[in-house]
Each structure stands twice: as structure tokens, then as C-alpha cells.
Design a protein around this motif. Structure first.
Motif, PDB file in Angstrom:
ATOM      1  N   GLY A  81       0.790  -1.228   0.000  1.00  0.00           N
ATOM      2  CA  GLY A  81       0.000   0.000   0.000  1.00  0.00           C
ATOM      3  C   GLY A  81       0.820   1.274   0.000  1.00  0.00           C
ATOM      4  O   GLY A  81       0.263   2.366   0.143  1.00  0.00           O
ATOM      5  N   ASP A  82       2.128   1.154  -0.143  1.00  0.00           N
ATOM      6  CA  ASP A  82       3.004   2.324  -0.108  1.00  0.00           C
ATOM      7  C   ASP A  82       3.254   2.850  -1.525  1.00  0.00           C
ATOM      8  O   ASP A  82       2.633   2.412  -2.490  1.00  0.00           O
ATOM      9  CB  ASP A  82       4.332   1.962   0.569  1.00  0.00           C
ATOM     10  CG  ASP A  82       4.162   1.552   2.020  1.00  0.00           C
ATOM     11  OD1 ASP A  82       3.201   2.025   2.650  1.00  0.00           O
ATOM     12  OD2 ASP A  82       4.978   0.752   2.513  1.00  0.00           O
ATOM     13  N   ILE A  83       4.194   3.744  -1.653  1.00  0.00           N
ATOM     14  CA  ILE A  83       4.616   4.254  -2.949  1.00  0.00           C
ATOM     15  C   ILE A  83       5.003   3.074  -3.848  1.00  0.00           C
ATOM     16  O   ILE A  83       5.513   2.061  -3.375  1.00  0.00           O
ATOM     17  CB  ILE A  83       5.800   5.222  -2.759  1.00  0.00           C
ATOM     18  CG1 ILE A  83       6.217   5.869  -4.075  1.00  0.00           C
ATOM     19  CG2 ILE A  83       6.975   4.538  -2.098  1.00  0.00           C
ATOM     20  CD1 ILE A  83       7.303   6.923  -3.905  1.00  0.00           C
ATOM     21  N   SER A  84       4.749   3.186  -5.143  1.00  0.00           N
ATOM     22  CA  SER A  84       5.036   2.074  -6.046  1.00  0.00           C
ATOM     23  C   SER A  84       6.539   1.856  -6.159  1.00  0.00           C
ATOM     24  O   SER A  84       7.337   2.800  -6.002  1.00  0.00           O
ATOM     25  CB  SER A  84       4.458   2.352  -7.430  1.00  0.00           C
ATOM     26  OG  SER A  84       5.262   3.286  -8.122  1.00  0.00           O
ATOM     27  N   PRO A  85       6.971   0.622  -6.429  1.00  0.00           N
ATOM     28  CA  PRO A  85       8.397   0.371  -6.594  1.00  0.00           C
ATOM     29  C   PRO A  85       9.038   1.222  -7.696  1.00  0.00           C
ATOM     30  O   PRO A  85      10.189   1.645  -7.559  1.00  0.00           O
ATOM     31  CB  PRO A  85       8.464  -1.119  -6.935  1.00  0.00           C
ATOM     32  CG  PRO A  85       7.247  -1.698  -6.293  1.00  0.00           C
ATOM     33  CD  PRO A  85       6.194  -0.635  -6.434  1.00  0.00           C
ATOM     34  N   VAL A  86       8.299   1.481  -8.777  1.00  0.00           N
ATOM     35  CA  VAL A  86       8.849   2.299  -9.860  1.00  0.00           C
ATOM     36  C   VAL A  86       9.105   3.724  -9.374  1.00  0.00           C
ATOM     37  O   VAL A  86      10.166   4.308  -9.636  1.00  0.00           O
ATOM     38  CB  VAL A  86       7.909   2.299 -11.084  1.00  0.00           C
ATOM     39  CG1 VAL A  86       8.353   3.341 -12.110  1.00  0.00           C
ATOM     40  CG2 VAL A  86       7.886   0.915 -11.719  1.00  0.00           C
ATOM     41  N   GLN A  87       8.143   4.291  -8.641  1.00  0.00           N
ATOM     42  CA  GLN A  87       8.339   5.631  -8.093  1.00  0.00           C
ATOM     43  C   GLN A  87       9.472   5.641  -7.074  1.00  0.00           C
ATOM     44  O   GLN A  87      10.284   6.567  -7.035  1.00  0.00           O
ATOM     45  CB  GLN A  87       7.042   6.117  -7.427  1.00  0.00           C
ATOM     46  CG  GLN A  87       5.912   6.414  -8.391  1.00  0.00           C
ATOM     47  CD  GLN A  87       4.646   6.758  -7.632  1.00  0.00           C
ATOM     48  OE1 GLN A  87       4.088   5.941  -6.880  1.00  0.00           O
ATOM     49  NE2 GLN A  87       4.180   7.980  -7.812  1.00  0.00           N
ATOM     50  N   ALA A  88       9.514   4.596  -6.248  1.00  0.00           N
ATOM     51  CA  ALA A  88      10.576   4.509  -5.240  1.00  0.00           C
ATOM     52  C   ALA A  88      11.941   4.444  -5.900  1.00  0.00           C
ATOM     53  O   ALA A  88      12.883   5.138  -5.490  1.00  0.00           O
ATOM     54  CB  ALA A  88      10.351   3.294  -4.352  1.00  0.00           C
ATOM     55  N   ARG A  89      12.056   3.636  -6.944  1.00  0.00           N
ATOM     56  CA  ARG A  89      13.341   3.522  -7.630  1.00  0.00           C
ATOM     57  C   ARG A  89      13.732   4.838  -8.285  1.00  0.00           C
ATOM     58  O   ARG A  89      14.911   5.217  -8.303  1.00  0.00           O
ATOM     59  CB  ARG A  89      13.271   2.389  -8.663  1.00  0.00           C
ATOM     60  CG  ARG A  89      14.503   2.223  -9.539  1.00  0.00           C
ATOM     61  CD  ARG A  89      15.777   2.076  -8.731  1.00  0.00           C
ATOM     62  NE  ARG A  89      15.818   0.848  -7.958  1.00  0.00           N
ATOM     63  CZ  ARG A  89      16.629   0.650  -6.934  1.00  0.00           C
ATOM     64  NH1 ARG A  89      17.464   1.614  -6.540  1.00  0.00           N
ATOM     65  NH2 ARG A  89      16.617  -0.494  -6.257  1.00  0.00           N
ATOM     66  N   ARG A  90      12.743   5.560  -8.795  1.00  0.00           N
ATOM     67  CA  ARG A  90      13.022   6.856  -9.422  1.00  0.00           C
ATOM     68  C   ARG A  90      13.623   7.818  -8.388  1.00  0.00           C
ATOM     69  O   ARG A  90      14.546   8.574  -8.682  1.00  0.00           O
ATOM     70  CB  ARG A  90      11.746   7.427 -10.021  1.00  0.00           C
ATOM     71  CG  ARG A  90      11.954   8.656 -10.908  1.00  0.00           C
ATOM     72  CD  ARG A  90      10.655   9.093 -11.550  1.00  0.00           C
ATOM     73  NE  ARG A  90      10.119   8.060 -12.422  1.00  0.00           N
ATOM     74  CZ  ARG A  90       8.899   7.533 -12.303  1.00  0.00           C
ATOM     75  NH1 ARG A  90       8.081   7.925 -11.348  1.00  0.00           N
ATOM     76  NH2 ARG A  90       8.499   6.614 -13.142  1.00  0.00           N
TER      77      ARG A  90
END
Length: 217
Positions: free
Chosen positions: A91-100
Motif C-alpha cells: 500500500g506504499d509508494i510504487s516500486p517504480v516511483q521509489a526507484r526513481r
């Protein structure tokens, strides 16, 4: 950029309430000296300012140990703390956004609870994730909003299907470490098995001895 694999064998997740008067920093210092291989700062009730302050204190504690600090959820604070990476849930920030946000140099983990949760990560761009947190495997009382326990069979199913190393979490103590290793886990993540224990050093050593003495799958 290729990141070195994390040592997931004994993954300590902090809990200020459980640590009590012993304190998070002292608990982390003793656990790392006794064999913890990775530390995650998890303080969901703390303000960002308090989270950063505790994170920086833990970075000082861990300096020279070779043990990385990962932050739970608050990917935007990794750089400010100087942490080595982050861990996000369903339910947190998406992995793609996190990696960005993190860039290529920081580690990133993702929590999954069921084999179906693997479908989305498998479609992610290569290099997005470094490991999966799987669980709760057994019932636990540390995280009130956790998913239902999946059992060791679900852990085994996910570990077999995952291209990433999996760290098991949820209801794990020294007596269960051997089973999760045999089910394919690359490590165990614990909160109450270390935080709040009367003897943090002894508790950590029991977990490491159990892991090191167990046969892998």
C-alpha cells in the motif's frame, strides 16, 4: 548500475515501543555486534523530523560495521538520513516511483503476502527491486494491520517463483528459523524476537546460530 547483494540472513526491524527504556540505538548496536546483518528503521508513528533524527543516530551506530540501514516506506528521507535504501509495502509508494527517487545506488525491497502479489513485481523494469519481504508467515502481534498469516507453504511457493531473494517475516523466533530456511528463504526478519528482549545480545545470537546451523532448501 549493479548493486551488490544484501546479506539478509538476520534482518532486524526496529520498534521504539518494544525497545522501551533500552532504546532503539542501543538495541541496534547490541544486535549488530551479535550477528544482525541488516537493519530497517520502521517507526510509522514518528514525524519526518523525528524519523530523520533517529535514522541519523542509527547511521552513527552502524558506522564501520558494514551493516546497512534501510528505511521503511519513507523513500523521500533516504538521502537525508544517508541510508542505504528503502523497503515498501503493497500500500506504499510504487516500486517504480521509489526507484526513481532512490536512483541506482540504493537497495529497494518490497513486501508480498501471496503468490499473486508476484505478478506485478515480475513486470517491473529490470533492476527495480533487490529483494522481497514475504509474510507474515505465522501470526504476529507487532503490526496490527498486517495481512493474515500465510504459513510456510506460501513462503515456499513465493521463494520458488521469485527471481529475487526472499526474507521471511512474521511470528519467527529461533525455533522456526530452520524451517523458513528449508522453505527457501534467504533470511529472517524479526522485530519482537530482538526488540524488547531481556538480553538483546543473547536473543540475536540464538537467531544467528539457528540460521547458520540450518540446512538451506
Amino acid at each position: 548500475m549493479a548493486r551488490a547483494p544484501l546479506d539478509l540472513r538476520l534482518y532486524l526491524i526496529t520498534d521504539t515501543r518494544l525497545c522501551g527504556a533500552h532504546g532503539v540505538a542501543r538495541t541496534v548496536a547490541e544486535a549488530v555486534a551479535a550477528g544482525a546483518t541488516l537493519v530497517q528503521l520502521r517507526e510509522p508513528q514518528a514525524s519526518d523530523a523525528a524519523f530523520v533524527a533517529l535514522g541519523r543516530e542509527l547511521m552513527q551506530v552502524l558506522a564501520g560495521s558494514g551493516v546497512p540501514l534501510i528505511v521503511n516506506d519513507r523513500v523521500h528521507l533516504v538521502a537525508e538520513i544517508g541510508a542505504a535504501g528503502a523497503h515498501v509495502g503493497q500500500g506504499d509508494i510504487s516500486p517504480v516511483q521509489a526507484r526513481r527517487i532512490l536512483g541506482d545506488r540504493h537497495w529497494l525491497g518490497l513486501s508480498v503476502q501471496t503468490p499473486a502479489h508476484l505478478q506485478a513485481p515480475l513486470a517491473l523494469p529490470e533492476g527495480t527491486l533487490d529483494y522481497l519481504g514475504v509474510g507474515p508467515v505465522w501470526a504476529q502481534r507487532t503490526k496490527p494491520d498486517a495481512a493474515p498469516a500465510g504459513g510456510p507453504e506460501v513462503l515456499a511457493d513465493i521463494a520458488r517463483a521469485s527471481p529475487w531473494p526472499c526474507v521471511a517475516i512474521g511470528g519467527i523466533d529461533a525455533s522456526r528459523v530452520g524451517e523458513v530456511r528449508r522453505r527457501g528463504a534467504a533470511g529472517v526478519a524479526v522485530v519482537s524476537a530482538i526488540c524488547g528482549q531481556p538480553d538483546v545480545t543473547a536473543a540475536t545470537r540464538r537467531l544467528r546460530i539457528a540460521w547458520d546451523g540450518a540446512a538451506s532448501a
